[in-house]
Write a protein that holds these residues in place. Structure first.
Motif, PDB file in Angstrom:
ATOM      1  N   GLY A 386      -4.600  51.130  31.173  1.00 24.63           N
ATOM      2  CA  GLY A 386      -3.323  49.951  30.347  1.00 24.63           C
ATOM      3  C   GLY A 386      -2.261  49.081  31.243  1.00 24.63           C
ATOM      4  O   GLY A 386      -1.399  48.517  31.103  1.00 24.63           O
ATOM      5  N   GLU A 387      -1.741  50.608  32.244  1.00 18.97           N
ATOM      6  CA  GLU A 387      -0.409  50.737  32.612  1.00 18.97           C
ATOM      7  C   GLU A 387      -1.147  49.797  33.770  1.00 18.97           C
ATOM      8  O   GLU A 387      -2.010  49.976  34.826  1.00 18.97           O
ATOM      9  N   PRO A 388       0.295  49.383  34.360  1.00 20.12           N
ATOM     10  CA  PRO A 388      -0.073  48.482  35.912  1.00 20.12           C
ATOM     11  C   PRO A 388       0.697  49.392  37.009  1.00 20.12           C
ATOM     12  O   PRO A 388       0.728  50.576  36.249  1.00 20.12           O
ATOM     13  N   ARG A 389      -0.774  49.260  37.878  1.00 18.47           N
ATOM     14  CA  ARG A 389      -0.502  50.715  38.756  1.00 18.47           C
ATOM     15  C   ARG A 389      -0.353  50.107  40.415  1.00 18.47           C
ATOM     16  O   ARG A 389      -0.050  48.693  40.530  1.00 18.47           O
ATOM     17  N   SER A 390       0.195  50.768  41.422  1.00 22.54           N
ATOM     18  CA  SER A 390       0.704  49.968  43.158  1.00 22.54           C
ATOM     19  C   SER A 390      -0.668  51.193  44.326  1.00 22.54           C
ATOM     20  O   SER A 390       0.256  51.886  43.718  1.00 22.54           O
ATOM     21  N   LEU A 391      -1.140  50.414  44.828  1.00 22.83           N
ATOM     22  CA  LEU A 391      -2.152  50.627  45.694  1.00 22.83           C
ATOM     23  C   LEU A 391      -0.943  50.908  46.421  1.00 22.83           C
ATOM     24  O   LEU A 391      -0.602  51.964  47.565  1.00 22.83           O
ATOM     25  N   TRP A 392       0.381  50.725  47.121  1.00 22.42           N
ATOM     26  CA  TRP A 392       1.377  50.551  47.501  1.00 22.42           C
ATOM     27  C   TRP A 392       1.964  52.092  47.291  1.00 22.42           C
ATOM     28  O   TRP A 392       2.112  53.082  48.385  1.00 22.42           O
ATOM     29  N   ILE A 393       2.439  52.454  46.012  1.00 17.15           N
ATOM     30  CA  ILE A 393       2.808  53.388  46.392  1.00 17.15           C
ATOM     31  C   ILE A 393       1.848  54.587  46.707  1.00 17.15           C
ATOM     32  O   ILE A 393       1.623  55.710  47.502  1.00 17.15           O
ATOM     33  N   SER A 394       0.510  54.791  46.683  1.00 21.00           N
ATOM     34  CA  SER A 394      -0.711  55.426  46.834  1.00 21.00           C
ATOM     35  C   SER A 394      -0.987  55.596  48.473  1.00 21.00           C
ATOM     36  O   SER A 394      -0.665  56.547  48.993  1.00 21.00           O
ATOM     37  N   ALA A 395      -0.793  55.009  49.037  1.00 20.92           N
ATOM     38  CA  ALA A 395      -0.171  54.677  50.489  1.00 20.92           C
ATOM     39  C   ALA A 395       0.602  55.356  51.504  1.00 20.92           C
ATOM     40  O   ALA A 395       0.055  55.978  52.519  1.00 20.92           O
ATOM     41  N   ALA A 396       1.551  54.944  50.499  1.00 22.02           N
ATOM     42  CA  ALA A 396       2.738  55.223  50.850  1.00 22.02           C
ATOM     43  C   ALA A 396       2.924  56.482  51.035  1.00 22.02           C
ATOM     44  O   ALA A 396       2.927  57.507  52.270  1.00 22.02           O
ATOM     45  N   VAL A 397       2.256  57.014  49.788  1.00 19.91           N
ATOM     46  CA  VAL A 397       2.339  58.996  49.186  1.00 19.91           C
ATOM     47  C   VAL A 397       1.420  59.370  51.136  1.00 19.91           C
ATOM     48  O   VAL A 397       2.142  60.874  50.922  1.00 19.91           O
ATOM     49  N   ALA A 398      -0.126  58.965  50.356  1.00 19.45           N
ATOM     50  CA  ALA A 398      -0.606  59.533  51.508  1.00 19.45           C
ATOM     51  C   ALA A 398       0.420  59.144  52.850  1.00 19.45           C
ATOM     52  O   ALA A 398       0.205  60.600  54.100  1.00 19.45           O
ATOM     53  N   ALA A 399       0.007  58.525  53.182  1.00 20.92           N
ATOM     54  CA  ALA A 399       1.145  58.653  55.109  1.00 20.92           C
ATOM     55  C   ALA A 399       2.096  59.350  54.917  1.00 20.92           C
ATOM     56  O   ALA A 399       2.056  60.102  56.465  1.00 20.92           O
ATOM     57  N   VAL A 400       2.686  59.603  54.066  1.00 23.11           N
ATOM     58  CA  VAL A 400       4.338  60.644  54.060  1.00 23.11           C
ATOM     59  C   VAL A 400       3.869  62.029  54.390  1.00 23.11           C
ATOM     60  O   VAL A 400       4.177  62.731  55.052  1.00 23.11           O
ATOM     61  N   SER A 401       2.738  62.277  53.652  1.00 23.45           N
ATOM     62  CA  SER A 401       1.858  63.383  53.696  1.00 23.45           C
ATOM     63  C   SER A 401       1.469  63.908  54.787  1.00 23.45           C
ATOM     64  O   SER A 401       1.603  64.972  55.266  1.00 23.45           O
TER      65      SER A 401
END
Length: 894
Positions: A386-401
């Motif tokens: 039920g909470e808002p999610r952001s695929l941009w966050i996951s994509a950015a974190v994966a790229a930075v890692s």
């Protein structure tokens, strides 16, 4: 093609270390995604829940002004301003008009009877209690009422006319109809008009912000008024009483975000002067009411407190991940030192070697990052739906890692490839590397000292801004993690000395175990550094997290207990007796009346809280220890003067301490009584700033002896097994128009708990990175020391003994790191945990001091799981050595 085959062969030869790189990238991407996306989503959800939980006037804003002689022009003027200043996406508004209580026609009861003789038109006897000629009727014109109220019987006034053209159709509140004995078809005579009941109604939720907490809406009668009687607005024309127009604005909860909420506060502030300046709005003074801006400010302040904690798990995870990847890169480059020299001698370029290792990092890191980010998002969807999610966050974190892994492994390859192919004795001394490491350690230590100084100076990562708000100081917020890093680097520098000391102690004992593993640990310290440093950092982080979590939980509980007093606080009752009777009828509760009065103590205005101190621990469990001690001190005090407890701020401002005599001025009509201070506490429960605590029975006796008026109880404190059920009962029935508040309403848990969870995630992620580094270390040791195993076997060292020696090496390295990490975490907690706990509870009394408390169960579980996992890794490594040592080598086979 040959180059690609060579690169693939190099990668296969070091698959263990590269698997460690993939594992660390997976942890960074998965845990980082979970931390950032959960924090962002929880901030929105927590804000919306906090604002949605506000009831009555606390959740709305209302502008009021006298209804003008041209109500249509006035309505248009108000709509023009509100549509311009208030964003429709985040807040909506409705216009209504309400009269002051309108007196009934002389000698007429509300039900149409003759109030003088108490008889109905058909001469039938009636109950005298049905006649209430002194009751005024409140008329309400509200076109949007059907959206938040329901018909009990009949129709709305605009759906059905009255029997006569001169009669005004009305729908009356069911509570008012019951109190006045009205039914459908009855008429009510006012001075200049007649009302006919065509319907009865009740609010869907009397606590809803749109009703603004009006007692009349809850019960149908309050303070000598009855109603509201819903009418068309034209029926308000010419009334002999004042009529006020109200614009009531309520937020659109699902559209609120932290940024839009802050903007909305500014919009609300600009609306009042814009309305006042609008032509046609009216000449009477415009009034703004309602606590929505304060509610939003409290919620956003809570979010600022979350911002003080949120960077910690990210910094902790990033530090552990970078340290692990950096050490793994160094381990990989060191293990390839011989082949790098050979390839360079055969003409391989530096950029080629760097490209190969960077490609390896990208090849193993990219799939791991994608898998980790997906796992993080899936976990959030399952655990926090039920909470808002952001695929941009996951994509950015994966790229930075992946980028971090590529850069660090490329840097280690570049450093190794830049070494001379032919080296002198001093070329491989490592002095340059050690000097760089020492310089970096000193730099981090200086940064840690400066940030900790600023952190302690402010007493929090939060600072006041010029506009009166709060902001996160970018330097102070780094203090806890920089302290961990500096201490861990210092401990790492001391590890070789500790290892050599342990080696000397072990050498005095007979046998190769434990002298052999400790000798290896001392001589191969750089190889063990990756696992040791990340283990220290992870354990220190988990200890710091347990300290912050435990300290916040205790401080939040103390602050909530002091803010509300009882587990449930009941206040605002128009009929206190009805509220008390309803509370006493609830199952498994302890109800205690409370006197809450504003008094004067010397030059200060304070709040007096008087209740039955013998039952206070039952209605208000969990009060701080000093308050409980004050209760015992009051019970044991000399009864010649009223014994009281005062808070520290009042004691300081009046220079009063235990045993001193003070005067309590209850008011001009209530007189002054003398009291003696029995104890000084940090804060008095339920009093806010500057409080005095007394026993209610003793207060009554002292007031009676002084010849003053006995103060009546203002509110109820209730102890209950299920406080939320008590609040739900009051919300449903609203006995006496009272409002019930649970202690949970004063807690910051709804906003801060996700940040604490993120802190646990960051610390556990750091431990997981340490475990990945240990696995890679075990794999690298197994690959690089195969020859050593055969040599020791040839020298007569049994296979089982070699396995025990390898287990002892790893266990000693990780065990030492865990002990050092626990000490580092304890020091960092001592320096910052209490301040972080206070920052997480922004509304806590200034005098309340946080105590450093450990959250033991998660701490024990995390450390136990890490110790068990490291033991499994060490056992598997030992088993591999035992098997290898028991297998004949090539020379032996020939």
């Amino acid at each position: 093609m040959a180059s690609a085959r060579l690169a693939l062969a190099r990668a296969r030869a070091r698959s263990g270390v590269l698997a460690g790189v993939a594992a660390v990238v997976l942890i960074l991407a998965g845990v980082g995604t979970a931390i950032l996306d959960q924090t962002a989503g929880a901030a929105v959800t927590g804000l919306r829940e906090r604002v949605a939980a506000a009831s009555g006037a606390d959740g709305a804003v209302r502008w009021e002004i006298r209804r003008s002689s041209d109500p249509e022009a006035q309505a248009e003027a108000g709509a023009t301003v509100l549509d311009r200043t208030l964003p429709a996406k985040t807040i909506g508004w409705d216009r209504s008009a309400e009269s002051s209580p309108v007196p009934l026609a002389d000698g007429t009861a509300p039900d149409g009877t003759d109030a003088d003789d108490g008889t109905a038109p058909d001469d039938t006897e009636t109950d005298d209690t049905d006649a209430a000629p002194e009751t005024g009727l409140v008329l309400l014109a509200d076109p949007a009422i059907a959206e938040r109220a329901q018909l009990v019987d009949g129709v709305w006034p605009d759906a059905g006319g009255a029997d006569e053209a001169s009669t005004v159709p009305t729908a009356v509140h069911q509570g008012a109809a019951d109190a006045l004995g009205l039914a459908l078809g009855d008429t009510v005579e006012l001075a200049d008009r007649r009302l006919q009941i065509v319907g009865t109604w009740l609010p869907d939720d009397a606590r809803a912000p749109a009703w603004f907490g009006e007692p009349l809406i809850a019960t149908g009668s309050a303070d000598g008024a009855a109603g509201p009687f819903l009418v068309d607005e034209a029926a308000l024309d010419g009334l002999p009483v004042a009529v006020r127009v109200r614009w009531t604005a309520t937020p659109v909860i699902d559209a609120l975000t932290p940024d839009s909420a802050r903007e909305l506060t500014g919009d609300l502030a600009r609306t009042t002067p814009a309305l006042a300046a609008q032509p046609g709005i009216g000449e009477d003074s415009l009034t703004r009411l309602g606590g929505l801006p304060a509610t939003i400010a409290a919620a956003t302040t809570g979010l600022d407190a979350v911002r003080a904690i949120t960077p910690l798990p990210l910094l902790l995870l990033a530090a552990a991940g970078i340290a692990a990847l950096g050490r793994l890169g160094t381990l990989l480059a060191g293990a390839r030192r011989g082949e790098t020299v050979l390839l360079r001698a055969r003409g391989a370029a530096t950029r080629q070697l760097v490209g190969w290792q960077a490609g390896e990092a990208a090849a193993v890191g990219a799939p791991a990052a994608i898998l980790g980010a997906a796992a993080g998002e899936l976990a959030l969807l399952l655990l926090r739906p039920g909470e808002p999610r952001s695929l941009w966050i996951s994509a950015a974190v994966a790229a930075v890692s992946v980028l971090v892994a590529v850069l660090l492994l490329a840097a280690s390859a570049w450093g190794e490839a830049r070494r001379p192919v032919t080296r002198s004795a001093g070329d491989d001394s490592g002095r340059g590397t050690r000097a760089a490491a020492l310089g970096g350690t000193i730099l981090i230590a200086v940064a840690a000292a400066v940030s900790l100084w600023q952190f302690r100076l402010y007493g929090s990562p939060l600072v006041r801004t010029a506009d009166g708000g709060t902001a996160v100081d970018p330097l102070a917020v780094l203090a806890p993690v920089l302290v961990l890093l500096a201490l861990a680097l210092g401990a790492l520098a001391c590890t070789p000395f500790v290892s050599r000391l342990l080696e000397r102690l072990a050498s005095a004992r007979p046998g190769l175990v434990p002298s052999l593993p400790l000798r290896q640990l001392a001589r191969r310290a750089p190889m063990f550094a990756a696992a040791s440093f990340t283990a220290m950092l992870g354990v220190a982080g988990i200890v710091l997290t347990a300290s912050v979590a435990g300290s916040w939980q205790r401080f939040d509980a103390d602050a909530a207990a002091l803010a509300t007093g009882g587990e449930v606080r009941v206040l605002g009752a128009a009929d206190p007796a009805a509220a008390a009777e309803a509370a006493a009828a609830l199952p498994e509760v302890v109800v205690e009346p409370v006197v809450r009065r504003e008094i004067r103590v010397g030059p200060e205005t304070a709040t007096l809280i008087a209740t039955g101190l013998d039952v206070l621990p039952q209605v208000a469990p969990g009060l701080p220890d000093d308050v409980q001690g004050a209760i015992r001190a009051i019970d044991a005090a000399d009864a010649s003067l009223l014994p009281v407890a005062i808070d520290e701020r009042l004691a300081a401002s009046t220079s009063a301490g235990p045993g001193d005599r003070i005067s309590l001025r209850l008011g001009s009509a209530d007189g002054t009584i003398d009291a003696r201070v029995a104890a000084v506490v940090q804060a008095v429960p339920g009093a806010g700033e500057l409080g005095v605590l007394a026993d209610r029975a003793e207060l009554d006796a002292a007031v009676t002896e002084a010849g003053a008026r006995t103060p009546s109880a203002d509110e109820l404190w209730i102890g209950a097994d299920d406080p939320n059920a008590v609040v739900a009962s009051f919300d449903r029935d609203r006995p006496g128009g009272a409002v019930a508040l649970a202690r949970d309403a004063a807690s910051t848990a709804s906003l801060v708990s996700p940040a604490i969870t993120a802190l646990w995630l960051g610390a556990i992620g750091a431990l997981a990175a340490a475990l990945a580094a240990l696995i890679a270390l075990a794999a690298a040791l197994g690959a690089s020391r195969r020859g050593e195993v055969l040599v020791l076997r040839a020298l007569g060292a049994p296979a089982a003994m070699q396995g025990r020696a390898r287990f002892a090496e790893l266990a000693a390295a990780v065990g030492t790191a865990m002990v050092m990490g626990a000490a580092i975490g304890a020091l960092a907690a001592w320096a910052s945990a209490a301040e972080l706990a206070r920052a997480a509870v922004p509304g806590a009394p200034a005098a309340l001091t946080p105590a450093i408390v450990l959250d033991w169960w998660p701490l024990g579980a995390a450390l136990g799981a890490f110790a068990l996992a490291t033991a499994v890794v060490a056992l598997l490594a030992a088993r591999a050595v035992t098997v290898a040592a028991g297998r004949p080598g090539r020379e032996e086979v020939r």
